[in-house]
Design a protein around this motif. Structure first.
Motif, PDB file in Angstrom:
ATOM      1  N   THR A 133      19.718  23.979 -23.993  1.00 18.31           N
ATOM      2  CA  THR A 133      20.060  23.748 -25.392  1.00 18.31           C
ATOM      3  C   THR A 133      20.960  24.873 -25.715  1.00 18.31           C
ATOM      4  O   THR A 133      20.880  25.887 -25.518  1.00 18.31           O
ATOM      5  N   ALA A 134      22.153  24.363 -26.461  1.00 18.97           N
ATOM      6  CA  ALA A 134      23.262  25.176 -26.852  1.00 18.97           C
ATOM      7  C   ALA A 134      22.990  24.944 -28.414  1.00 18.97           C
ATOM      8  O   ALA A 134      22.906  24.024 -28.944  1.00 18.97           O
ATOM      9  N   ARG A 135      22.950  26.241 -29.159  1.00 16.92           N
ATOM     10  CA  ARG A 135      22.715  26.273 -30.646  1.00 16.92           C
ATOM     11  C   ARG A 135      23.703  27.199 -31.384  1.00 16.92           C
ATOM     12  O   ARG A 135      23.829  28.392 -30.728  1.00 16.92           O
ATOM     13  N   VAL A 136      24.509  26.391 -32.196  1.00 21.47           N
ATOM     14  CA  VAL A 136      25.571  27.388 -32.750  1.00 21.47           C
ATOM     15  C   VAL A 136      24.734  27.840 -34.002  1.00 21.47           C
ATOM     16  O   VAL A 136      24.348  27.223 -35.026  1.00 21.47           O
ATOM     17  N   LEU A 137      24.896  29.095 -34.301  1.00 20.20           N
ATOM     18  CA  LEU A 137      24.481  29.821 -35.474  1.00 20.20           C
ATOM     19  C   LEU A 137      25.256  30.954 -36.034  1.00 20.20           C
ATOM     20  O   LEU A 137      26.465  31.242 -35.606  1.00 20.20           O
ATOM     21  N   LYS A 138      25.021  30.930 -37.420  1.00 18.68           N
ATOM     22  CA  LYS A 138      25.935  31.739 -38.111  1.00 18.68           C
ATOM     23  C   LYS A 138      25.723  33.207 -37.727  1.00 18.68           C
ATOM     24  O   LYS A 138      24.528  33.643 -37.327  1.00 18.68           O
ATOM     25  N   ALA A 149      32.089  21.406 -23.782  1.00 15.50           N
ATOM     26  CA  ALA A 149      31.780  22.854 -24.091  1.00 15.50           C
ATOM     27  C   ALA A 149      30.540  23.005 -23.636  1.00 15.50           C
ATOM     28  O   ALA A 149      30.088  24.173 -23.038  1.00 15.50           O
ATOM     29  N   HIS A 150      29.411  22.174 -23.636  1.00 14.14           N
ATOM     30  CA  HIS A 150      28.122  22.560 -23.301  1.00 14.14           C
ATOM     31  C   HIS A 150      28.106  22.571 -21.712  1.00 14.14           C
ATOM     32  O   HIS A 150      27.268  23.359 -21.055  1.00 14.14           O
ATOM     33  N   GLN A 151      28.995  21.798 -20.927  1.00 16.15           N
ATOM     34  CA  GLN A 151      28.804  21.949 -19.592  1.00 16.15           C
ATOM     35  C   GLN A 151      29.249  23.392 -19.240  1.00 16.15           C
ATOM     36  O   GLN A 151      28.778  24.125 -18.216  1.00 16.15           O
ATOM     37  N   THR A 152      30.247  24.044 -19.863  1.00 19.73           N
ATOM     38  CA  THR A 152      30.964  25.177 -19.502  1.00 19.73           C
ATOM     39  C   THR A 152      29.731  26.397 -19.980  1.00 19.73           C
ATOM     40  O   THR A 152      29.681  27.274 -19.200  1.00 19.73           O
ATOM     41  N   SER A 199      13.244  17.381 -22.135  1.00 16.43           N
ATOM     42  CA  SER A 199      13.146  16.965 -23.536  1.00 16.43           C
ATOM     43  C   SER A 199      14.230  15.832 -23.518  1.00 16.43           C
ATOM     44  O   SER A 199      15.106  15.743 -22.740  1.00 16.43           O
ATOM     45  N   SER A 200      14.390  15.117 -24.499  1.00 11.44           N
ATOM     46  CA  SER A 200      15.307  14.000 -24.823  1.00 11.44           C
ATOM     47  C   SER A 200      16.487  14.657 -25.285  1.00 11.44           C
ATOM     48  O   SER A 200      16.606  15.610 -25.739  1.00 11.44           O
ATOM     49  N   PRO A 201      17.703  14.390 -24.920  1.00 10.04           N
ATOM     50  CA  PRO A 201      18.834  14.718 -25.270  1.00 10.04           C
ATOM     51  C   PRO A 201      19.109  14.617 -26.530  1.00 10.04           C
ATOM     52  O   PRO A 201      18.718  13.842 -27.270  1.00 10.04           O
ATOM     53  N   ARG A 256      21.459  19.423 -26.625  1.00 10.62           N
ATOM     54  CA  ARG A 256      20.500  19.668 -25.533  1.00 10.62           C
ATOM     55  C   ARG A 256      20.483  18.475 -24.494  1.00 10.62           C
ATOM     56  O   ARG A 256      20.513  17.301 -24.837  1.00 10.62           O
ATOM     57  N   ASP A 257      20.717  19.083 -23.189  1.00  5.31           N
ATOM     58  CA  ASP A 257      20.888  18.067 -22.212  1.00  5.31           C
ATOM     59  C   ASP A 257      20.744  18.837 -20.840  1.00  5.31           C
ATOM     60  O   ASP A 257      21.228  20.058 -20.843  1.00  5.31           O
TER      61      ASP A 257
END
Length: 165
Positions: free
Chosen positions: A28-33, A74-77, A13-15, A23-24
């Protein structure tokens, strides 16, 4: 700039680089409540998967209300951590489905290997005896709940590698 850096490879998918969605590189990293309403969480999903590989707490931003924005570091970690979780899970699954013991049969060392095939409808096991020079001495199909121990492997080998019920 390299052309491959700007165009996603086939099936990727596109970044997306947003404060709460990043997303990369196949993740995909998603921050949620948090569901209990206390703070924030982050989930990491590998491309092509429906379930997150990792869900964990996420840091509050400076205002102590909103989450800290995602960034490349953060995404890399998070990618490294999630990939390690998947690797450990795969190792554990492999260990559950593959076992081996070495037994002495006369003056020969025989390695008895059990491989479980986790078929959804008809799972089964395969028991294989391998001689000390790598030659396959026997192979039989066994129940998926067969327990390979040094004793059961020795019994099978000394009993002539017959069928196991």
């Amino acid at each position: 700039m390299n052309h491959s850096d700007t165009v996603p490879s086939e099936g990727e998918s596109s970044p997306i680089h947003e404060p709460r969605l990043w997303r990369d590189k196949g993740w995909t990293a998603r921050v949620l409540k948090n569901e209990d309403g206390d703070g924030w969480a982050v989930e990491m999903i590998r491309e092509g998967s429906t379930e997150p590989a990792l869900v964990g707490p996420w840091t509050m931003g400076r205002n102590k209300v909103d989450p800290k924005p995602l960034d490349a570091t953060a995404h890399q970690t998070l990618v490294k951590t999630a990939a390690e979780v998947i690797r450990r899970h795969e190792q554990q699954l492999h260990a559950q489905l593959n076992k081996q013991v070495t037994v002495e049969v006369g003056s020969d060392a025989v390695t008895v290997q059990l491989v479980i095939t986790p078929d959804e409808y008809e799972p089964f096991g395969t028991l294989t005896a391998v001689g000390q020079f790598g030659d396959v001495l026997a192979t039989v199909k066994v129940r998926p709940d067969f327990r390979l121990t040094r004793e059961s492997g020795l019994q099978w080998a000394t009993g002539g590698f017959g069928k196991i019920r």
